[in-house]
Design a protein around this motif. Structure first.
Motif, PDB file in Angstrom:
ATOM      1  N   MET A 288      15.546 -32.657  66.480  1.00 52.09           N
ATOM      2  CA  MET A 288      14.984 -31.814  67.542  1.00 52.09           C
ATOM      3  C   MET A 288      13.505 -31.506  67.271  1.00 52.09           C
ATOM      4  O   MET A 288      12.695 -31.456  68.200  1.00 52.09           O
ATOM      5  N   ALA A 289      13.137 -31.330  66.011  1.00 50.86           N
ATOM      6  CA  ALA A 289      11.726 -31.090  65.674  1.00 50.86           C
ATOM      7  C   ALA A 289      10.879 -32.318  66.032  1.00 50.86           C
ATOM      8  O   ALA A 289       9.763 -32.191  66.565  1.00 50.86           O
ATOM      9  N   ALA A 290      11.422 -33.510  65.767  1.00 51.13           N
ATOM     10  CA  ALA A 290      10.709 -34.741  66.141  1.00 51.13           C
ATOM     11  C   ALA A 290      10.602 -34.866  67.656  1.00 51.13           C
ATOM     12  O   ALA A 290       9.556 -35.256  68.186  1.00 51.13           O
ATOM     13  N   SER A 291      11.662 -34.497  68.366  1.00 54.56           N
ATOM     14  CA  SER A 291      11.645 -34.603  69.838  1.00 54.56           C
ATOM     15  C   SER A 291      10.653 -33.617  70.446  1.00 54.56           C
ATOM     16  O   SER A 291       9.931 -33.960  71.397  1.00 54.56           O
ATOM     17  N   VAL A 292      10.622 -32.397  69.919  1.00 57.34           N
ATOM     18  CA  VAL A 292       9.659 -31.407  70.429  1.00 57.34           C
ATOM     19  C   VAL A 292       8.231 -31.893  70.179  1.00 57.34           C
ATOM     20  O   VAL A 292       7.366 -31.805  71.065  1.00 57.34           O
ATOM     21  N   SER A 293       7.985 -32.459  69.002  1.00 58.40           N
ATOM     22  CA  SER A 293       6.648 -32.972  68.700  1.00 58.40           C
ATOM     23  C   SER A 293       6.268 -34.105  69.663  1.00 58.40           C
ATOM     24  O   SER A 293       5.101 -34.228  70.056  1.00 58.40           O
ATOM     25  N   ALA A 294       7.270 -34.893  70.068  1.00 56.60           N
ATOM     26  CA  ALA A 294       6.985 -36.054  70.912  1.00 56.60           C
ATOM     27  C   ALA A 294       6.568 -35.661  72.325  1.00 56.60           C
ATOM     28  O   ALA A 294       5.846 -36.409  72.987  1.00 56.60           O
ATOM     29  N   ILE A 295       7.034 -34.516  72.812  1.00 51.30           N
ATOM     30  CA  ILE A 295       6.721 -34.171  74.209  1.00 51.30           C
ATOM     31  C   ILE A 295       5.446 -33.336  74.342  1.00 51.30           C
ATOM     32  O   ILE A 295       5.024 -33.062  75.462  1.00 51.30           O
ATOM     33  N   VAL A 296       4.845 -32.948  73.223  1.00 47.18           N
ATOM     34  CA  VAL A 296       3.629 -32.131  73.297  1.00 47.18           C
ATOM     35  C   VAL A 296       2.510 -32.802  74.108  1.00 47.18           C
ATOM     36  O   VAL A 296       1.908 -32.174  74.987  1.00 47.18           O
ATOM     37  N   PRO A 297       2.191 -34.102  73.873  1.00 45.27           N
ATOM     38  CA  PRO A 297       1.126 -34.738  74.678  1.00 45.27           C
ATOM     39  C   PRO A 297       1.437 -34.737  76.176  1.00 45.27           C
ATOM     40  O   PRO A 297       0.539 -34.584  76.998  1.00 45.27           O
TER      41      PRO A 297
END
Length: 276
Positions: A244-253
């Motif tokens: 989930m931390a990786a997924s949240v980081s992925a949607i920031v841009p």
């Protein structure tokens, strides 16, 4: 009458808020899970606000103990390159189909539209063979070229270029301007909201694209984020807080791009509505 209207408006507002919360709940759960220790992720009832915070540990582990930063950079490179090239080519094609009169223009445009009717999966094999033959397989440049031509972008922007009055172009021609100058200095600024809308859509589609990188990339060091997260999930399948931390980081841009460009998107949609 006014009371009935106010009551109806209040009910609609409440329903819209409830629907908004319903649609947002998966994202809120993902955000919450990314900040918890692993043991607290699946506690029932759901703890939307974590009792024990593990934010720094989760995000540090994702960014430092894997190749996540490399996947992130690869995605930025491919997405920005594809978006810029696609916007340029689609705009030029749209201008040509709407403002340059040449023999067979309408037939050629119908052929271009017919390409859009073909499912992308149906042409994957010939595309794969062609890219391997010309040496663009397993490269970011090949992936950028693959997404740079968009029939939908050409069709969408053509409608806006057609709305520009011919008097502007005739005046420019009288002043000695050629097609390149008319395109860049006169027509393109007038359809800027539409171009911004298409650029944002193209950015989102390319950033989330899983199929093309899966088919056209083989080296792990060239993987984009969708492939990287899949690989990350395979290695850390039991650690949902990290996924989930990786997924949240992925949607920031995506959030940043949409926040910056939302005004242009609304303006572009309004232009389309007025034209329709």
């Amino acid at each position: 009458m006014n009371k009935n209207h106010a009551a109806k408006k209040t009910i609609i507002t409440i329903l819209m808020c409830l629907l908004g919360i319903l649609f947002m709940s998966p994202f809120l759960w993902m955000l919450s899970a990314s900040m918890k220790p692993e043991a607290d992720v699946f506690i029932y009832p759901i703890q939307w606000i974590p009792k024990h915070w593990n934010v720094i540990e989760n995000y540090t582990k994702v960014w430092t103990e894997t190749k996540f930063a490399l996947f992130y950079w690869n995605s930025i490179k491919v997405t920005v390159g594809t978006t810029v090239l696609s916007v340029l080519l689609s705009s030029m094609a749209a201008y040509a189909f709407s403002k340059i009169k040449f023999r067979g223009r309408h037939v050629l445009f119908i052929v271009v539209l017919a390409i859009y009717m073909i499912p992308s999966q149906a042409i994957l094999v010939p595309q794969f063979l062609l890219f391997r033959w010309i040496g663009l397989y397993d490269s970011h440049f090949g992936l950028i070229l693959l997404g740079s031509f968009s029939v939908l972008g050409t069709f969408m922007l053509r409608q806006f270029y057609m709305g520009i009055h011919e008097e502007f172009i005739e005046s420019a021609r009288i002043d000695g301007a050629g097609h390149i100058r008319i395109f860049f200095s006169i027509c393109t600024p007038l359809v800027r909201p539409a171009i911004a809308t298409y650029a944002i859509l193209r950015f989102i589609w390319t950033w989330n694209d899983y199929q093309n990188p899966l088919i056209f990339l083989r080296s792990k060091d060239l993987f984009t984020l969708p492939l990287g997260i899949r690989s990350f999930a395979d290695l850390n399948g039991d650690f949902y807080s990290l996924i989930m931390a990786a997924s949240v980081s992925a949607i920031v841009p995506l959030l940043i791009i949409f926040i910056i460009g939302q005004k242009q998107v609304i303006e572009g949609i309004s232009m389309g509505g007025v034209k329709g």
